[in-house]
Structures are given as structure tokens and as C-alpha cells.
Design a protein around this motif. Structure first.
Motif, PDB file in Angstrom:
ATOM      1  N   ALA A  10     -24.827  -5.559 -23.168  1.00 12.57           N
ATOM      2  CA  ALA A  10     -25.350  -4.657 -24.194  1.00 12.57           C
ATOM      3  C   ALA A  10     -24.461  -4.751 -25.426  1.00 12.57           C
ATOM      4  CB  ALA A  10     -25.389  -3.218 -23.682  1.00 12.57           C
ATOM      5  N   VAL A  11     -25.034  -5.197 -26.535  1.00 13.56           N
ATOM      6  CA  VAL A  11     -24.287  -5.374 -27.785  1.00 13.56           C
ATOM      7  C   VAL A  11     -25.192  -4.994 -28.955  1.00 13.56           C
ATOM      8  CG1 VAL A  11     -23.083  -7.008 -29.292  1.00 13.56           C
ATOM      9  CG2 VAL A  11     -22.914  -7.257 -26.814  1.00 13.56           C
ATOM     10  N   GLY A  12     -24.641  -4.253 -29.889  1.00 11.31           N
ATOM     11  CA  GLY A  12     -25.382  -3.937 -31.105  1.00 11.31           C
ATOM     12  C   GLY A  12     -26.666  -3.180 -30.875  1.00 11.31           C
ATOM     13  N   GLY A  13     -26.676  -2.310 -29.863  1.00 14.88           N
ATOM     14  CA  GLY A  13     -27.865  -1.510 -29.602  1.00 14.88           C
ATOM     15  C   GLY A  13     -28.930  -2.215 -28.791  1.00 14.88           C
ATOM     16  N   ARG A  14     -28.692  -3.450 -28.362  1.00 16.97           N
ATOM     17  CA  ARG A  14     -29.662  -4.195 -27.552  1.00 16.97           C
ATOM     18  C   ARG A  14     -29.030  -4.569 -26.222  1.00 16.97           C
ATOM     19  NH1 ARG A  14     -31.450  -8.974 -28.816  1.00 16.97           N
ATOM     20  NH2 ARG A  14     -33.381  -8.585 -27.696  1.00 16.97           N
ATOM     21  N   GLN A  15     -29.781  -4.408 -25.152  1.00 26.91           N
ATOM     22  CA  GLN A  15     -29.308  -4.750 -23.823  1.00 26.91           C
ATOM     23  C   GLN A  15     -30.245  -5.763 -23.202  1.00 26.91           C
ATOM     24  OE1 GLN A  15     -28.021  -1.488 -21.452  1.00 26.91           O
ATOM     25  NE2 GLN A  15     -28.017  -2.599 -19.529  1.00 26.91           N
ATOM     26  N   VAL A  16     -29.676  -6.852 -22.697  1.00 29.20           N
ATOM     27  CA  VAL A  16     -30.463  -7.898 -22.046  1.00 29.20           C
ATOM     28  C   VAL A  16     -30.019  -8.005 -20.598  1.00 29.20           C
ATOM     29  CG1 VAL A  16     -30.979 -10.360 -21.999  1.00 29.20           C
ATOM     30  CG2 VAL A  16     -30.784  -9.175 -24.183  1.00 29.20           C
ATOM     31  N   SER A  17     -30.984  -7.999 -19.692  1.00 28.74           N
ATOM     32  CA  SER A  17     -30.681  -8.032 -18.256  1.00 28.74           C
ATOM     33  C   SER A  17     -31.042  -9.375 -17.658  1.00 28.74           C
ATOM     34  CB  SER A  17     -31.448  -6.927 -17.528  1.00 28.74           C
ATOM     35  OG  SER A  17     -31.092  -5.660 -18.017  1.00 28.74           O
ATOM     36  N   LEU A  18     -30.310  -9.735 -16.616  1.00 33.32           N
ATOM     37  CA  LEU A  18     -30.603 -10.930 -15.845  1.00 33.32           C
ATOM     38  C   LEU A  18     -31.029 -10.488 -14.452  1.00 33.32           C
ATOM     39  CD1 LEU A  18     -27.543 -13.157 -16.819  1.00 33.32           C
ATOM     40  CD2 LEU A  18     -29.802 -13.077 -17.878  1.00 33.32           C
ATOM     41  N   ALA A  19     -32.225 -10.869 -14.059  1.00 33.47           N
ATOM     42  CA  ALA A  19     -32.772 -10.438 -12.773  1.00 33.47           C
ATOM     43  C   ALA A  19     -32.219 -11.299 -11.646  1.00 33.47           C
ATOM     44  CB  ALA A  19     -34.299 -10.497 -12.816  1.00 33.47           C
ATOM     45  N   LEU A  20     -30.976 -11.054 -11.286  1.00 35.57           N
ATOM     46  CA  LEU A  20     -30.342 -11.792 -10.200  1.00 35.57           C
ATOM     47  C   LEU A  20     -30.385 -10.957  -8.925  1.00 35.57           C
ATOM     48  CD1 LEU A  20     -27.204 -13.054 -12.158  1.00 35.57           C
ATOM     49  CD2 LEU A  20     -29.379 -14.225 -11.834  1.00 35.57           C
ATOM     50  N   ASP A  21     -30.664 -11.591  -7.789  1.00 34.93           N
ATOM     51  CA  ASP A  21     -30.801 -10.835  -6.540  1.00 34.93           C
ATOM     52  C   ASP A  21     -29.673 -11.131  -5.552  1.00 34.93           C
ATOM     53  OD1 ASP A  21     -31.389 -13.403  -5.852  1.00 34.93           O
ATOM     54  OD2 ASP A  21     -33.372 -12.983  -5.012  1.00 34.93           O
ATOM     55  N   ASN A  22     -28.592 -11.733  -6.043  1.00 29.74           N
ATOM     56  CA  ASN A  22     -27.537 -12.141  -5.111  1.00 29.74           C
ATOM     57  C   ASN A  22     -26.188 -11.526  -5.438  1.00 29.74           C
ATOM     58  OD1 ASN A  22     -27.120 -13.481  -7.477  1.00 29.74           O
ATOM     59  ND2 ASN A  22     -26.985 -15.528  -6.585  1.00 29.74           N
ATOM     60  N   LEU A  23     -26.166 -10.511  -6.277  1.00 28.39           N
ATOM     61  CA  LEU A  23     -24.915  -9.844  -6.603  1.00 28.39           C
ATOM     62  C   LEU A  23     -24.791  -8.570  -5.784  1.00 28.39           C
ATOM     63  CD1 LEU A  23     -24.887 -10.141 -10.514  1.00 28.39           C
ATOM     64  CD2 LEU A  23     -23.685 -11.578  -8.858  1.00 28.39           C
ATOM     65  N   ILE A  24     -23.681  -8.430  -5.072  1.00 31.62           N
ATOM     66  CA  ILE A  24     -23.444  -7.199  -4.324  1.00 31.62           C
ATOM     67  C   ILE A  24     -22.025  -6.714  -4.598  1.00 31.62           C
ATOM     68  CG2 ILE A  24     -25.056  -7.808  -2.484  1.00 31.62           C
ATOM     69  CD1 ILE A  24     -22.629  -8.400  -0.689  1.00 31.62           C
TER      70      ILE A  24
END
Length: 510
Positions: free
Chosen positions: A80-94
Motif C-alpha cells: 500500500a503506497v500513496g493511497g493505493r493498495q495492490v494485493s497478490l492472491a497467493l495461497d501458500n503463505l502461512i
């Protein structure tokens, strides 16, 4: 090889895990863990486990791994930078709470027959065991007592960080900066339970001092938390805390220490985990290194005819892995140190910069899991509409993009550009004093049209060249051309897209 007794110094994840692995392999042996504190005195918050680490733990001990997963929290990643947040749909992080992880490991070690001794301050020389494993952490008394034998070296990092937490599960992991009146603070935050998240915050020394945290650090008791810092940073990151506050657990400002040793064993004593080596938290945790080290140590012992052979084999197999990770971690640490200088970039380009920072992930590889993010980043780089991006051949598309009106493409012949100052990059630290002097010299030379950087062909040298190139671009405001072999095209593309370099000469016709 017969192993009658094993004593482990340190009841952290590495010590507990290797104790269980060895007891399972040698059920008739006596395996003891000595820990100087009570189990309930654990400090810290969450521990992240990446995909490869999960695979390694599952292969080594499926039962323990299943219990870890059962108590873990999965999450996506975002920036999240400058009022914008971009997500990565990863299913292997715990991630899992550190105290929960220790409970799981302690319970499984006990089930295997491992013995425990708490409130025990013992040293390796006092123990009568076939094997003594010193898993006694970054402040290892075992390592310090034999510093000359182990060839120990500890490098203290300039930046500062603190581990905090919050009593809410964040929607996803987030990297985010906050600009304050004192300077920039950057958070690395992730959920690890239904009501808990880790919130690590880092900054540079100048910002830390301007905020007065050097004073609050000095007056802290040994086991206290910096409540002044927690209150101030809780307000600074309020948007991402969702109405909750930062909480501490012996939370204080620290400088990261990179530990390395020329030898990991001396006689029947072997170092494990942070006692032998550390790697910056931005690329992997000490928990990962310690537990995977335990796997390697147990395997080496099981395959050897005597202890010296086993410990030598352990170092032979494990050292290259650790040293490679430490090199990668050092680059990642430097990237985060300089992160505030990149905040003019859109968040998608920053994400690509983050993923390609250590040379392990190319733009094309990142696109396999985040095609939309990469496509937007390419459009931002090319100053064009997303529909104009060629996903079929990204590398060629990147090289074809013009640079203003002066250059029709980013691939050039440096000999066609007049006034370039050739610089063969030999510095090992692109943020060190030699690099500082060079950047200042270039910035002061008004006659230059730009600089032409070259270096050795290995990946590490090329990455260092691009680090220096980025500094020259941003601090000296000078055109930077990088000359490199065509085989390094993936690295060149990553550097161009993330605006670390302006143009590249790949040794072929432009």
C-alpha cells in the motif's frame, strides 16, 4: 554411527526441532534440551513460513508439520503506497504465533522422549554428551566463548527496526510506508492468528533520532517495551491498524546483526541457527534457517560413520545454502533501506521492484502469479495504456519502448552516445563510502551527458551495478546506460521496468 547422548543448548524452534528429529532417529539415546527461561516467558509475535520451507518441514517430519499447519493462519500479500493498495492472491503463505510454534515443537519433542531442563544456564564445557548442539541464538554464549575457533564475525546494520504486534488479524500481509514530520517509517505486517498480527516497523537512524527514539531506547529497562514509540507509530499507522493499537512484548528498537562463522563445529560442539548465521528478516526468518539447519544436521549424522565426518558433512551441505541466502538477504535489506527513495513510483512498479530486487525472480516469472500487476507496471514504465502492453514477449516489448524523444528504444549502442563517462563497477557495496564519492563526482560533472556502467558477468556483480545505477539516476540526476551480456536480459528488463537504469547495451545491434 552410534549416538548415546545429545544435549541441546536453547529451547527455540531450531533446538526443539533438531532434538525431536534426533530422538526419532536414535530412540535409545538420551536427548536433553537446556533452556535458560521458562516456557511461558517467550517473547515475539508471528513467524512466517514460505512454501519451500513448508515442503522441507513436511518431508522431514510430517506429523509435526501437520500440527504447525493446523495452528497457522494463511494470508495474501499486498503493498500500500500513496493511497493505493495492490494485493497478490497467493495461497501458500502461512504464519504462526511464535509461542504457539514453540508449544507445538515442545509437545512433539516430548512425545518423542526428549527431556527438558528449564531455568538452566549451562555452557557446552559443562556437558558430558556425545554431541552438544548450541542453538543458543544470536547472542550465543557458546559461540562467543570460542569466537576464535569458530571465526565468528558480527556485522551491525545501520538501520533500526522494532517488532510489535496488534490484537486484530489484518485482512492480508501488507508492506506500507508512512511519511511523518520526522521522516519515513515502513511497516512489514501480517496476520498469524484470528486475533493477532505482527507489525514490524523499520526506519533510518536520522529519522529515529529526530523522533527522539534514541532517548526512549536509552531509558528502557531490560525487559520493557518502548511505549512512546508504540503510541506514536500506532497513530502513524492508524489506517492499517483498523482502530486497534500496537502492542509490545519486550519491544525495542534494534539494529540487525548479520552473524557469520568460518567454522560451525569444534570437537563435539556444533552451532545451529542464529548462533552460526543470521539473514535479514525481509527475505526469510531465523526460524526457517534454524529448522532447516536441524534437518540437515540430523541427516548428516544419520549418514556418517563418526561424529567428525557428520559435522563436516553438515557444514559442506548446508553452508552454500546459508551463504547464498545471506547474500540475497543483504540485497533485500539494502532495497528496504532505500525504499523511501522510490516512493515516487506507482505501487505496481514498486511491487515488481520488490519481487525482482535480489535477482531470484524475473519479470516474466512474477507475471505467472500476478499478470495484472505486471501488465500495469509495464504500462506505467512505457507511459502507455495497458492495452498496448505485449504479454507475448515482454522482454522485447520492454526493450522497444522509447525514452522521451531522444531514444527510440531502451536497447542502444553506447558508442553512438557522445559524452558518456565509462565506469567499470568494482565496488562491493553500492551504498558504501566509495560509491558515495563516485555518485557525488558524477553529480558535480556538468559536462557529462551520462555514464556508461559495466561490470563482471556474474549475477551478483550485475545486481550491484544496477543498485549503483539507481543511486546515480536518483541522486545525480544523470542518464545511466548499463553495458552487459545479452544472457543477462532478464536482469536488464527488471532494472528497466523498475527504473533503476535508463538504457542498456546488450552487445548487439540496437
Amino acid at each position: 554411527m552410534k549416538l548415546r547422548s545429545v544435549d541441546v543448548l536453547g529451547g527455540g524452534p531450531g533446538g526443539l526441532y533438531v532434538a525431536r528429529l534426533l530422538k526419532l532417529r536414535y530412540p535409545d539415546s538420551r536427548v536433553r534440551v537446556f533452556e535458560q527461561s521458562e516456557p511461558a516467558s517467550t517473547f515475539g509475535f508471528g513467524v512466517g513460513l514460505a512454501t519451500r520451507t513448508q515442503r522441507n518441514l513436511d518431508a522431514a517430519d510430517p506429523e509435526t508439520f501437520a500440527a504447525i499447519v493446523a495452528h497457522s493462519w494463511s494470508h495474501e500479500m499486498s503493498m500500500a503506497v500513496g493511497g493505493r493498495q495492490v494485493s497478490l492472491a497467493l495461497d501458500n503463505l502461512i504464519a504462526i504465533g511464535r509461542s504457539t510454534l514453540l508449544d507445538v515443537l515442545r509437545g512433539h519433542a516430548a512425545d518423542a522422549g526428549v527431556e527438558f531442563s528449564y531455568n538452566s544456564r549451562v555452557c557446552a564445557d559443562e556437558l558430558d554428551a556425545d554431541l552438544v548442539i548450541a542453538a543458543d541464538g544470536v547472542n550465543s554464549g557458546t559461540r562467543d566463548a570460542r569466537a576464535e575457533v569458530f571465526g565468528a564475525r558480527i556485522d551491525v546494520h545501520k538501520g533500526l527496526y522494532l517488532w510489535a504486534g496488534t490484537d486484530v488479524a489484518l485482512p492480508r500481509a501488507v508492506f506500507t510506508p508512512v511519511r511523518t514530520e520526522y521522516g519515513t517509517f515502513v511497516a512489514h505486517a501480517y496476520p498469524y492468528a484470528g486475533d493477532r498480527s505482527t507489525f514490524l516497523i523499520e526506519t533510518d537512524e536520522e529519522t529515529w533520532r529526530r523522533a527522539g527514539f534514541d532517548v526512549t531506547t536509552e531509558r528502557l529497562p531490560f525487559d520493557g517495551s518502548d511505549e512512546d514509540a508504540l503510541e506514536y507509530l500506532g497513530e502513524a499507522f492508524a489506517e492499517h491498524l483498523h482502530g486497534h493499537r500496537l502492542i509490545g512484548n519486550r519491544t525495542r528498537w534494534l539494529r540487525f546483526r548479520t552473524v557469520s562463522c568460518e567454522r560451525w563445529h569444534d570437537g563435539n560442539v556444533v552451532l545451529l541457527g542464529d548462533a552460526a548465521h543470521t539473514a535479514h528478516y525481509s527475505i526469510g526468518s531465523g526460524t526457517k534457517l534454524a529448522m532447516e539447519g536441524g534437518i540437515a544436521l540430523a541427516a548428516a549424522i544419520a549418514g556418517a560413520s563418526d561424529l567428525e565426518e557428520a559435522l563436516t558433512e553438515y557444514e559442506r551441505v548446508r553452508r552454500p545454502v546459508v551463504e547464498h541466502l545471506q547474500e540475497t538477504a543483504a540485497r533485500s535489506m539494502s532495497w528496504w533501506d532505500s525504499f523511501p527513495t522510490r516512493l515516487d513510483l506507482p505501487v505496481e512498479q514498486l511491487l515488481v521492484s520488490y519481487m525482482t530486487r535480489a535477482g531470484k525472480v524475473s519479470v516474466d516469472r512474477f507475471a505467472t502469479s500476478a499478470a495484472g500487476v505486471v501488465r500495469m507496471a509495464l504500462a506505467q514504465y512505457g507511459r502507455c495504456d495497458v492495452s498496448e502492453v505485449d504479454d507475448g514477449n515482454r522482454s522485447e516489448w520492454v526493450l522497444r519502448q522509447p525514452l522521451g524523444t531522444a531514444f527510440a528504444s531502451r536497447r542502444v549502442r553506447a558508442s553512438d552516445i557522445a559524452g558518456l563517462r565509462p565506469v567499470h563497477v568494482t565496488v562491493s557495496d553500492p551504498w558504501g563510502s566509495a560509491a558515495d564519492t563516485l555518485v557525488k563526482e558524477i553529480g558535480a560533472d556538468e559536462a557529462l551527458s551520462g555514464v556508461l556502467l559495466s561490470t563482471a558477468a556474474d549475477t551478483g556483480s550485475v545486481l550491484t551495478m544496477f543498485d549503483l545505477a539507481e543511486r546515480i539516476r536518483r541522486e545525480a540526476g544523470t542518464l545511466v546506460v548499463a553495458r552487459l551480456d545479452a544472457s543477462a536480459i532478464d536482469l536488464a528488463v527488471g532494472a528497466l521496468v523498475t527504473e533503476r537504469v535508463d538504457l542498456v547495451d546488450l552487445g548487439d545491434a540496437a
